[in-house]
Design an enzyme around this catalytic site. Structure first.
Site, mmCIF file in Angstrom:
data_model
loop_
_atom_site.group_PDB
_atom_site.id
_atom_site.type_symbol
_atom_site.label_atom_id
_atom_site.label_comp_id
_atom_site.label_asym_id
_atom_site.label_seq_id
_atom_site.Cartn_x
_atom_site.Cartn_y
_atom_site.Cartn_z
ATOM 1 N N GLY A 1 -2.263 -27.117 35.218
ATOM 2 C CA GLY A 1 -1.303 -26.538 34.285
ATOM 3 C C GLY A 1 -0.499 -27.615 33.580
ATOM 4 O O GLY A 1 -0.221 -27.520 32.374
ATOM 5 N N THR A 2 -0.127 -28.643 34.315
ATOM 6 C CA THR A 2 0.688 -29.714 33.720
ATOM 7 C C THR A 2 -0.075 -30.377 32.579
ATOM 8 O O THR A 2 0.498 -30.651 31.517
ATOM 9 C CB THR A 2 1.056 -30.751 34.807
ATOM 10 O OG1 THR A 2 1.747 -30.069 35.863
ATOM 11 C CG2 THR A 2 1.929 -31.854 34.259
ATOM 12 N N ASN B 1 9.256 -19.604 36.864
ATOM 13 C CA ASN B 1 8.637 -19.757 38.182
ATOM 14 C C ASN B 1 9.593 -19.496 39.333
ATOM 15 O O ASN B 1 9.179 -19.158 40.424
ATOM 16 C CB ASN B 1 8.014 -21.151 38.324
ATOM 17 C CG ASN B 1 8.918 -22.247 37.846
ATOM 18 O OD1 ASN B 1 9.353 -22.245 36.697
ATOM 19 N ND2 ASN B 1 9.235 -23.190 38.709
ATOM 20 N N SER C 1 -2.926 -22.077 34.833
ATOM 21 C CA SER C 1 -3.335 -22.944 35.944
ATOM 22 C C SER C 1 -4.066 -22.136 37.003
ATOM 23 O O SER C 1 -3.590 -21.080 37.424
ATOM 24 C CB SER C 1 -2.079 -23.588 36.546
ATOM 25 O OG SER C 1 -2.419 -24.324 37.690
ATOM 26 N N GLY C 2 -5.205 -22.676 37.458
ATOM 27 C CA GLY C 2 -6.050 -21.948 38.399
ATOM 28 C C GLY C 2 -5.376 -21.600 39.714
ATOM 29 O O GLY C 2 -5.508 -20.490 40.214
ATOM 30 N N HIS C 3 -4.609 -22.559 40.269
ATOM 31 C CA HIS C 3 -4.139 -22.332 41.642
ATOM 32 C C HIS C 3 -2.995 -21.337 41.738
ATOM 33 O O HIS C 3 -2.514 -21.048 42.825
ATOM 34 C CB HIS C 3 -3.810 -23.664 42.337
ATOM 35 C CG HIS C 3 -2.549 -24.337 41.909
ATOM 36 N ND1 HIS C 3 -1.435 -24.403 42.704
ATOM 37 C CD2 HIS C 3 -2.229 -25.009 40.774
ATOM 38 C CE1 HIS C 3 -0.482 -25.091 42.087
ATOM 39 N NE2 HIS C 3 -0.943 -25.464 40.919
ATOM 40 N N THR D 1 -16.248 -35.433 32.183
ATOM 41 C CA THR D 1 -17.266 -34.506 32.690
ATOM 42 C C THR D 1 -16.585 -33.301 33.338
ATOM 43 O O THR D 1 -15.629 -33.452 34.106
ATOM 44 C CB THR D 1 -18.180 -35.224 33.704
ATOM 45 O OG1 THR D 1 -18.768 -36.341 33.029
ATOM 46 C CG2 THR D 1 -19.275 -34.314 34.227
ATOM 47 N N CYS E 1 8.486 -27.576 43.290
ATOM 48 C CA CYS E 1 8.438 -28.985 42.931
ATOM 49 C C CYS E 1 9.760 -29.686 43.221
ATOM 50 O O CYS E 1 9.805 -30.903 43.277
ATOM 51 C CB CYS E 1 8.076 -29.131 41.460
ATOM 52 S SG CYS E 1 6.582 -28.242 41.071
#
Ligand code: PLP
Length: 392
Positions: free
Chosen positions: A71-72, A150, A198-200, A236, A324
């Site tokens: 995400g960052t 958040n 963001s995936g997580h 990649t 964070c």
């Protein structure tokens, strides 16, 4: 002891379906999607499917999705692309309550000479829309405002913001990292130019993100290298994680209506249970416009870190302030921007649920947390003093 995990805004568990979808790409399907032979070509097809799934969740086109490492990176790419593609414009705008992924980059840009306006929020974490309207300028290159906070889950009026910015021709980036998969989103209806996810945060692994870039938006790549992602992000592709993110987006789309109602009901049960049993406790933020999975509760006259340590003894995983910033004893910049009183900001705990939580787990927290707060207050000189003076 069973773990009761209610820290899903920090990170989520990988869904079993996501893990299953990823496995072939960590074992037998290891080809580089850029290679010419058919062994690798089949990998490329899975990348395209994943891109389609991410696009579907946002009602966007697959060409509008760029895969990133987190995400960052998505936030940084969007913000840097916006300023690099408009070198004549020197003004940028964000809010006082952004995640460090945006906040710290804006502070860095301010040090480099960009003029930055920070939109304040009120006591409930709602954006000051008058300030937003009044501080837009002819030379505003970008406005970056998060979709959902958040820490509190409070939602910003993204549709209204986008309408104003579209009309004025100002680029709009939104950090939607906490919102994607939790509330419906439609890029055909909301005029966002760039959106980070963001995936997580939605049951895909850590280390994978995506950036939506509306067709026709001026763009400059942040990572310059190979031709991957149509030259918009070199490197990649992290194939397994991209496939995982695609599957997670598919699942989120399927679960959006029903599961999120269930999550919201669990969140409300937890919140009500705690507020009923613990005096001098209040929800931080606008309870009527927030994510279905999040509640931030300020427990006055206790230290959040102490609450976390004592909850840990019962297997409860939550967070004080943002993930964070935990570890620092300063109240979070979000709660400070909202003007939450010091006594309550220090004792604020964020509970963030997911589809994997159960009613039984909420009962576990409601049973064990109130006595923890009572014990800590008995030990707190501030509480004793407040009691003597009649403030508590
Ligand atoms: N923005 C928001 C609102 C977040 O909550 C987070 C993670 O906590 C990020 C950005 C950073 O995302 P990532 O951890 O994928 O870099």
């Amino acid at each position: 002891m069973k773990t009761v995990y209610v820290d899903n805004n920090a990170t989520t568990r990988v869904a079993p379906e996501v893990f299953e979808a990823m496995t072939p790409f960590l074992t037998e399907l290891y080809g580089n999607p850029s290679s010419m032979y058919s062994f690798a070509g089949q990998v490329g097809r899975h990348l395209s499917d994943a891109r389609q799934h991410v696009a579907d969740l946002l009602n966007a086109a697959p060409e509008e999705i760029i895969f990133t490492s987190c995400g960052t990176e998505s936030d940084s790419t969007a913000i840097r692309a916006a300023i690099e593609s408009q070198p004549d414009k020197r003004h940028i705008m964000t809010s006082r309550v952004e995640h460090p992924a945006v906040k710290n980059l804006f502070e860095h840009l301010a040090r480099q000479g960009w003029q930055v306006s920070y939109v304040p929020v009120d006591a409930k974490g709602r954006l000051d829309m008058d300030y937003f309207h009044d501080h837009l300028r002819e030379d505003t290159a970008l406005v970056s405002l998060m979709w959902a906070n958040n820490e509190t889950g409070v939602l910003f009026p993204v549709e209204e913001i986008a309408a104003e910015l579209n009309a004025r021709g100002v680029l709009f980036h939104t950090d939607a990292i906490q919102a994607v998969g939790k509330i419906p989103m439609d890029m055909q209806k909301v005029g966002v130019d760039m959106l980070a996810l963001s995936g997580h945060k939605l049951h895909a692994p850590k280390g994978i993100g995506a950036l939506y870039v509306r067709k026709g938006t001026k763009f400059a790549p942040f990572i310059i290298g190979g031709h991957q992602e149509h030259g918009r992000r070199g490197g990649t592709e992290n194939v397994a994680s991209i496939v995982g993110l695609g599957r997670a987006c598919q699942l989120a789309g399927e679960n959006l209506a029903e599961e999120n109602q269930r999550v919201k009901a669990l969140r409300d049960k937890l919140e009500q249970g705690l507020l009923e049993q613990v005096p001098l406790a209040a929800v931080n933020g606008d309870a009527s416009r927030r994510l279905p999975n999040t509640t931030s509760i300020g427990f006055e006259y206790v230290e959040g870190e102490a609450i976390l340590l004592m909850m840990d003894q019962y297997g409860i995983c939550a967070s004080s302030g943002s993930a964070c910033t935990s570890g620092s004893l300063e109240p979070s910049h979000v709660l400070r921007a909202m003007g939450v009183p010091f006594t309550s900001a220090h004792g604020s705990i964020r509970f963030s649920l997911s589809i994997y939580n159960s009613e039984e787990e909420m009962d576990h927290i409601i049973t064990h947390l109130p006595p923890i707060i009572a014990r800590l207050r008995e030990m707190s000189p501030y509480y004793q003093e407040a009691r003597k003076s009649g403030a508590a």
